[in-house]
Scaffold this motif. Structure first.
Motif, PDB file in Angstrom:
ATOM      1  N   GLU B 234       3.395   7.076 -73.443  1.00 42.90           N
ATOM      2  CA  GLU B 234       3.781   6.338 -72.227  1.00 42.90           C
ATOM      3  C   GLU B 234       4.530   7.215 -71.222  1.00 42.90           C
ATOM      4  N   ARG B 235       5.492   7.965 -71.729  1.00 42.03           N
ATOM      5  CA  ARG B 235       6.276   8.812 -70.812  1.00 42.03           C
ATOM      6  C   ARG B 235       5.402   9.875 -70.165  1.00 42.03           C
ATOM      7  N   ALA B 236       4.516  10.449 -70.950  1.00 44.69           N
ATOM      8  CA  ALA B 236       3.631  11.472 -70.397  1.00 44.69           C
ATOM      9  C   ALA B 236       2.730  10.853 -69.333  1.00 44.69           C
ATOM     10  N   LYS B 237       2.320   9.648 -69.587  1.00 44.34           N
ATOM     11  CA  LYS B 237       1.431   8.971 -68.658  1.00 44.34           C
ATOM     12  C   LYS B 237       2.122   8.720 -67.309  1.00 44.34           C
ATOM     13  N   THR B 238       3.353   8.240 -67.361  1.00 41.70           N
ATOM     14  CA  THR B 238       4.071   8.028 -66.090  1.00 41.70           C
ATOM     15  C   THR B 238       4.299   9.351 -65.384  1.00 41.70           C
ATOM     16  N   ILE B 240       2.306  11.789 -65.428  1.00 43.35           N
ATOM     17  CA  ILE B 240       1.032  12.139 -64.808  1.00 43.35           C
ATOM     18  C   ILE B 240       0.784  11.288 -63.567  1.00 43.35           C
ATOM     19  N   GLN B 241       1.012   9.996 -63.727  1.00 39.52           N
ATOM     20  CA  GLN B 241       0.726   9.079 -62.616  1.00 39.52           C
ATOM     21  C   GLN B 241       1.632   9.334 -61.418  1.00 39.52           C
ATOM     22  N   SER B 242       2.864   9.720 -61.697  1.00 44.69           N
ATOM     23  CA  SER B 242       3.785   9.991 -60.587  1.00 44.69           C
ATOM     24  C   SER B 242       3.500  11.351 -59.943  1.00 44.69           C
ATOM     25  N   GLY B 243       2.613  12.105 -60.555  1.00 44.83           N
ATOM     26  CA  GLY B 243       2.283  13.406 -60.001  1.00 44.83           C
ATOM     27  C   GLY B 243       3.284  14.494 -60.333  1.00 44.83           C
ATOM     28  N   LYS B 244       4.352  14.103 -61.001  1.00 41.40           N
ATOM     29  CA  LYS B 244       5.385  15.083 -61.333  1.00 41.40           C
ATOM     30  C   LYS B 244       4.879  16.137 -62.328  1.00 41.40           C
ATOM     31  N   ILE B 245       3.803  15.782 -63.003  1.00 42.06           N
ATOM     32  CA  ILE B 245       3.227  16.695 -63.985  1.00 42.06           C
ATOM     33  C   ILE B 245       2.818  18.019 -63.333  1.00 42.06           C
ATOM     34  N   GLN B 246       2.512  17.940 -62.040  1.00 41.77           N
ATOM     35  CA  GLN B 246       2.113  19.148 -61.288  1.00 41.77           C
ATOM     36  C   GLN B 246       3.194  20.211 -61.313  1.00 41.77           C
ATOM     37  N   CYS B 248       5.179  20.784 -63.723  1.00 39.28           N
ATOM     38  CA  CYS B 248       5.548  21.226 -65.065  1.00 39.28           C
ATOM     39  C   CYS B 248       4.610  22.303 -65.611  1.00 39.28           C
ATOM     40  N   ASP B 249       5.233  23.268 -66.266  1.00 34.14           N
ATOM     41  CA  ASP B 249       4.446  24.266 -66.987  1.00 34.14           C
ATOM     42  C   ASP B 249       4.290  23.873 -68.449  1.00 34.14           C
ATOM     43  N   ALA B 250       5.212  23.033 -68.895  1.00 30.87           N
ATOM     44  CA  ALA B 250       5.189  22.633 -70.313  1.00 30.87           C
ATOM     45  C   ALA B 250       5.814  21.254 -70.485  1.00 30.87           C
ATOM     46  N   VAL B 251       5.364  20.530 -71.518  1.00 31.83           N
ATOM     47  CA  VAL B 251       5.993  19.264 -71.874  1.00 31.83           C
ATOM     48  C   VAL B 251       6.310  19.311 -73.372  1.00 31.83           C
ATOM     49  N   SER B 252       7.564  19.000 -73.674  1.00 31.84           N
ATOM     50  CA  SER B 252       7.965  19.030 -75.084  1.00 31.84           C
ATOM     51  C   SER B 252       8.366  17.653 -75.568  1.00 31.84           C
TER      52      SER B 252
END
Lengths: 342, 342
Positions: B234-238, B240-246, B248-252
């Motif tokens: 769920e957290r990863a999805k939000t 992604i949807q918020s575009g903040k994933i752009q 990030c170089d990494a997610v832990s």
DNA sequence: TTTATATGATTAAACGTTTAATCAAGGAGT
DNA sequence: ACTCCTTGATTAAACGTTTAATCATATAAA
């Protein structure tokens, strides 16, 4: 270091030990009555002193411990891990504690652990027997002597113990029926020790499915081995090196660990699963769905086994009549990529 | 139903109960001696009758039970599963039995289970406390009252209990140092409850590694969540949807389950690991090495934790002086494909 | 007033061990 | 013939409970 006793409380409230015991066990009407005032005083003091009844002393007179012994080969195996979890949960809501012991698949520690479990006067015992028939007389003895005993996951054919097992014949049959339906006629089966009920049943399912499909049974495709990853790896490797792998449409492991070894050997040899060859396991280990090539396998319903074991054990303990001494719960197929190209 | 007692044996051999007890406990020289002939007769009869001493009765006079209570949140978690296995093994070779109980991460059952464990007069208790500080007074009380208690996996800062924990600050630090060294500067951290020592320590390692690398700490990249797969998903999805994933170089993930959820969400969004983004977990669950994209994680040495816990507990029980009350064992990095393109 | 009953408790036995204290009888030393 | 030790045992208490049986007192019924 030293615990508070009923006598400590009795002394403080200037009442007898019997009165204190009555109050703390709360079951009025034993022929003995306690006044409201003293009752409250006793409860208060017992709380203040952190009184914790000594269950061992209690056992001496009540004959009950509210402890169940659980003896399994190895809790690191997914299935036993799950069963233990669910059984523990069930038992604890019913007010029982769990005494856990390991046999490590060896009848010698198995016997030793059984003895100490009995010396603790548990109210019942659940055991997933180690391979081998050495301890059958022991199981018989304790079962005859009236100690509630339920066998789990494995049973001894011809003996009449209470047992809860998974229907591996059915599970295996469905698995191989599926594999045959994918067009595989020549299926290698890397099995465990054919003396154990586990292997025997899975092999029986294999046989049934083949027979039904009119495929002749080939003894040379049934390979005796162990139950670990390295066993699968080694047998698959010899299969490859001997060239016999060319004749096979599928290779199955007796369990998921063996299947994982098989996959390793195949990948190493450059064979593609499921394109070149199908692979299956048994048991649905935690890793099985997440493999590079997710593994087709059969799920053994651990939580149902735990539930049924619990109910059966309680029936035996409470002396209720039991409809079926041998309960079998059925398994369900988990079809994944390793047998399913689509 | 009814067990053989010392008296049954005594009657058969026409000797006193005390004599029988002496013989069966075998420790001559208590001031009481037994003739060879009677000794052998007693042993023979005791074997014939399947005598099994009642440990509960014994406890009353010896004060010892040879039982250790183990209270953990959930044995289905890989780490606790392994620790239980190894601890059980250790204990059984030392002649102890294991009483296993679950707290389900909830202080209420935790307290209840502790109480019944104490009522069984165990020789020692090992507990991996549930999250929350509610039971600290209880732990203090039992520890003060002289019952050997060792905390495992989690501890309470500021309190002086015996404890064996993994050094998650160190493990986490090394993990993030590695990730930074792979060129990732902006690292999202999907964490658990920051009140628990687990999350706190892993976050601390994160902070340290960033600081050392001169990377500013961004609060918006540290996302509070739970400990399960769906939480990571769920957290990863939000993200992604918020575009903040752009950014990030990494997610832990705070653990491997959470990381698995993260992987799912990323795959779903068409992002490639490790090409587009790096992912890591913590705990080295059984599945982690076998994932479609094997997961970089940190291995917590469960067997070492079990061994140290065992030794510490025995030291406390035997009354030996203990050098360190808080033992920390270090973790080791497992670098796999999810952070390592090569 | 006497008797029966209700109330609130106590006494004592039992559970299966361990263990300290004691005892009886035979042989050695004097 | 006496004491002293050794050998091989017994007695009895203690551990912390539960529970059946009993008891003392006050109150209600006759």
């Amino acid at each position: 270091m030293s615990y508070v006793t009923l006598e400590d409380i009795a002394r403080q409230v200037h009442k007898s030990v019997a009165t204190v015991s009555q109050v703390l066990n709360g079951k009025d009407g034993n022929g003995i009555r306690v006044g409201k005032e003293t009752r409250e005083k006793i409860l208060k003091v017992s709380r203040e002193l952190n009184y914790r009844p000594n269950y061992n002393a209690r056992q001496l007179v009540t004959k009950g411990t509210k402890v169940i012994g659980l003896l399994i080969p190895d809790i690191m195996q997914m299935f036993f891990n799950e069963v233990t979890y669910h059984l523990s949960r069930r038992l604890s809501t019913a007010g029982y504690d769990l005494l856990l012991a390991h046999s490590y698949e060896d009848p010698v520690p198995e016997k030793r652990e059984i003895e100490t479990i009995l010396s603790r006067r548990v109210d019942g015992i659940v055991v997933a027997p180690a391979c081998g028939k050495e301890n059958i007389p022991l199981f018989k003895e304790i079962s005859d002597s009236g100690v509630p005993l339920v066998l789990m996951d494995r049973y001894f054919s011809g003996e009449s113990f209470y047992s809860v097992t998974t229907d591996d014949v059915q599970g295996s049959y469905e698995l191989f029926k599926h594999i045959v339906s994918r067009g595989a006629g020549r299926i290698a089966f890397i099995s465990g020790n054919p003396d154990t009920s586990v292997t025997m049943e899975r092999l029986e399912g294999y046989r049934l499915a083949l027979e039904e499909a009119g495929i002749p049974y080939r003894g040379d495709l049934v390979i005796k081995s162990g139950y670990f990853q390295k066993d699968g790896y080694e047998r698959a490797k010899t299969l490859i090196q001997s060239g016999k792998i060319q004749e096979c449409d599928a290779v199955s492991g007796v369990n998921d660990s063996v299947a994982l070894g098989i996959l390793e050997a195949l990948w190493e040899a450059g064979l593609k699963v499921p394109e070149d060859i199908l692979v299956s396991g048994y048991g649905d280990e935690r890793f099985s769905g997440y493999l590079g090539c997710p593994l087709t396998t059969v799920r053994q319903p651990a939580s149902e086994v735990a539930d049924r074991t619990y109910s059966l054990l309680m029936d035996v303990i409470k002396g209720r009549d039991v409809l079926t001494k041998d309960i079998k719960v059925s398994c369900s197929l988990r079809i994944r990529e390793s047998t399913d190209g689509s």
